[in-house]
Scaffold this motif. Structure first.
Motif, mmCIF file in Angstrom:
data_model
loop_
_atom_site.group_PDB
_atom_site.id
_atom_site.type_symbol
_atom_site.label_atom_id
_atom_site.label_comp_id
_atom_site.label_asym_id
_atom_site.label_seq_id
_atom_site.Cartn_x
_atom_site.Cartn_y
_atom_site.Cartn_z
ATOM 1 N N ALA A 67 41.588 2.339 54.074
ATOM 2 C CA ALA A 67 41.596 3.487 54.985
ATOM 3 C C ALA A 67 40.243 3.693 55.635
ATOM 4 C CB ALA A 67 42.012 4.750 54.232
ATOM 5 N N VAL A 68 39.177 3.415 54.898
ATOM 6 C CA VAL A 68 37.806 3.503 55.408
ATOM 7 C C VAL A 68 37.089 2.241 54.956
ATOM 8 C CG1 VAL A 68 35.627 4.774 55.328
ATOM 9 C CG2 VAL A 68 37.790 6.020 55.316
ATOM 10 N N ASN A 69 36.412 1.580 55.904
ATOM 11 C CA ASN A 69 35.877 0.249 55.610
ATOM 12 C C ASN A 69 34.394 0.148 55.969
ATOM 13 O OD1 ASN A 69 35.937 -2.481 54.827
ATOM 14 N ND2 ASN A 69 36.322 -3.144 56.928
ATOM 15 N N LYS A 70 33.553 0.097 54.946
ATOM 16 C CA LYS A 70 32.120 -0.166 55.109
ATOM 17 C C LYS A 70 31.486 0.754 56.154
ATOM 18 C CE LYS A 70 32.699 -5.019 53.819
ATOM 19 N NZ LYS A 70 32.561 -6.443 54.274
ATOM 20 N N GLN A 107 38.216 3.651 64.360
ATOM 21 C CA GLN A 107 39.461 2.905 64.542
ATOM 22 C C GLN A 107 39.709 2.102 63.275
ATOM 23 O OE1 GLN A 107 39.514 -0.367 67.342
ATOM 24 N NE2 GLN A 107 41.627 0.050 67.901
ATOM 25 N N ARG A 108 40.860 2.339 62.665
ATOM 26 C CA ARG A 108 41.240 1.647 61.428
ATOM 27 C C ARG A 108 40.124 1.716 60.382
ATOM 28 N NH1 ARG A 108 43.847 -1.624 65.331
ATOM 29 N NH2 ARG A 108 42.081 -3.034 65.499
ATOM 30 N N GLY A 109 39.528 2.899 60.260
ATOM 31 C CA GLY A 109 38.538 3.136 59.213
ATOM 32 C C GLY A 109 37.162 2.579 59.475
ATOM 33 N N GLU A 110 36.919 2.078 60.676
ATOM 34 C CA GLU A 110 35.617 1.521 61.013
ATOM 35 C C GLU A 110 35.059 2.210 62.258
ATOM 36 O OE1 GLU A 110 36.107 -2.669 61.491
ATOM 37 O OE2 GLU A 110 36.536 -3.020 59.359
ATOM 38 N N ILE A 111 33.736 2.165 62.406
ATOM 39 C CA ILE A 111 33.111 2.752 63.590
ATOM 40 C C ILE A 111 33.300 1.808 64.772
ATOM 41 C CG2 ILE A 111 30.949 3.484 64.648
ATOM 42 C CD1 ILE A 111 30.015 4.433 61.931
ATOM 43 N N LEU A 112 33.980 2.308 65.798
ATOM 44 C CA LEU A 112 34.196 1.531 67.013
ATOM 45 C C LEU A 112 33.065 1.745 68.011
ATOM 46 C CD1 LEU A 112 36.131 -0.280 68.686
ATOM 47 C CD2 LEU A 112 37.228 1.832 69.488
ATOM 48 N N ALA A 113 32.571 2.979 68.091
ATOM 49 C CA ALA A 113 31.490 3.301 69.015
ATOM 50 C C ALA A 113 30.828 4.597 68.590
ATOM 51 C CB ALA A 113 32.019 3.430 70.445
#
Length: 250
Positions: free
Chosen positions: A20-23, A221-227
């Motif tokens: 759910a949250v990635n790095k 987005q999908r648990g990662e920082i997109l911007a």
């Protein structure tokens, strides 16, 4: 003083194989109004739950004022000054506005563990109650029953009870959810007002509000920082437009 008040390092949460949250490496600047935005399922509320330790991370660390708070009990996190609201209104519907705020003030005043206190002792809280009531625009609703308040006023009361804990960092989970335009404008003004002297992090779907009051925006987005950046920067990012906005924001 460190410019960053709240940060994460490699914050990760998995549920039965689903990440759910990635790095996540999040940095929130002291004194800012910082928004987390993204499509449904991007992990925004999960991040809030991790930051306040309502969920334990699978991996990674959380630092508040450079102190590692990973694994700290949620109540202890709140006592250190990192306080959150929830998507649903959390007030006592059968009590008055005044009594709701009195209850919230009993914790920092050292009265929360008492089963019964006299009106004389609880009356010591009334000056601060009045200040909080005024600060969220509820002066005309002081004796009103919370359950009978219009929805926007009820959310204002919830904000007042959260402020009673004297947070250094205030986490607001979708504060505009379910509101009409007039209530949105009122609550947005309140957030701007209460942000003076503290840090606010908010999950919010209303992009007009984000554009108006947030100094920094993190897009998930999908648990990662997109911007990350200002609203102007992220709203013109082609990846953000494709993944989240879809069309021009007006």
């Amino acid at each position: 003083m460190n410019q960053v008040v709240l940060r994460t390092e490699g914050l990760t949460k998995t549920f039965a194989g689903f990440t759910a949250v990635n790095k996540l490496n999040l940095n929130v600047r002291r004194g800012s109004v910082h928004a987390l935005i993204g499509p449904n399922g991007a992990g925004k509320t999960t991040v809030f739950n991790l930051l306040t330790n309502f969920l334990a991370p699978t991996r990674g660390k959380i630092f508040f004022n450079d102190r590692d708070i990973t694994g700290m009990a949620p109540a202890e996190v709140a006592r250190h000054g990192l306080v959150r609201s929830f998507q649903i209104s959390a007030v006592f519907p059968g009590l008055s506005v005044l009594d709701n705020i009195r209850i919230a003030l009993q914790r920092p005043s050292g009265l929360a563990t008492q089963c019964w206190r006299s009106d004389r002792i609880l009356g010591r809280l009334d000056e601060r109650c009045s200040q909080l009531i005024e600060s969220v625009g509820l002066a005309n609703f002081r004796t009103a029953t919370a359950g009978e308040l219009p929805y926007g006023r009820k959310r204002a009361l919830e904000l007042a009870t959260t402020l009673a804990l004297e947070p250094e960092v205030l986490l607001l989970d979708e504060p505009m959810a379910g509101m009409g335009r007039e209530d949105i404008q009122r609550i947005a003004s309140l957030i701007t007002s209460v942000a003076k002297g503290r840090t606010v992090v908010m999950v919010e779907h209303n992009l007009s509000v984000v554009a108006d009051i947030c100094e920094r925006v993190t897009v998930l987005q999908r648990g990662e920082i997109l911007a990350e950046g200002t609203y102007s920067e992220v709203s013109t990012n082609p990846q953000v437009r494709e993944a989240y906005m879809g069309v021009d924001h007006e």
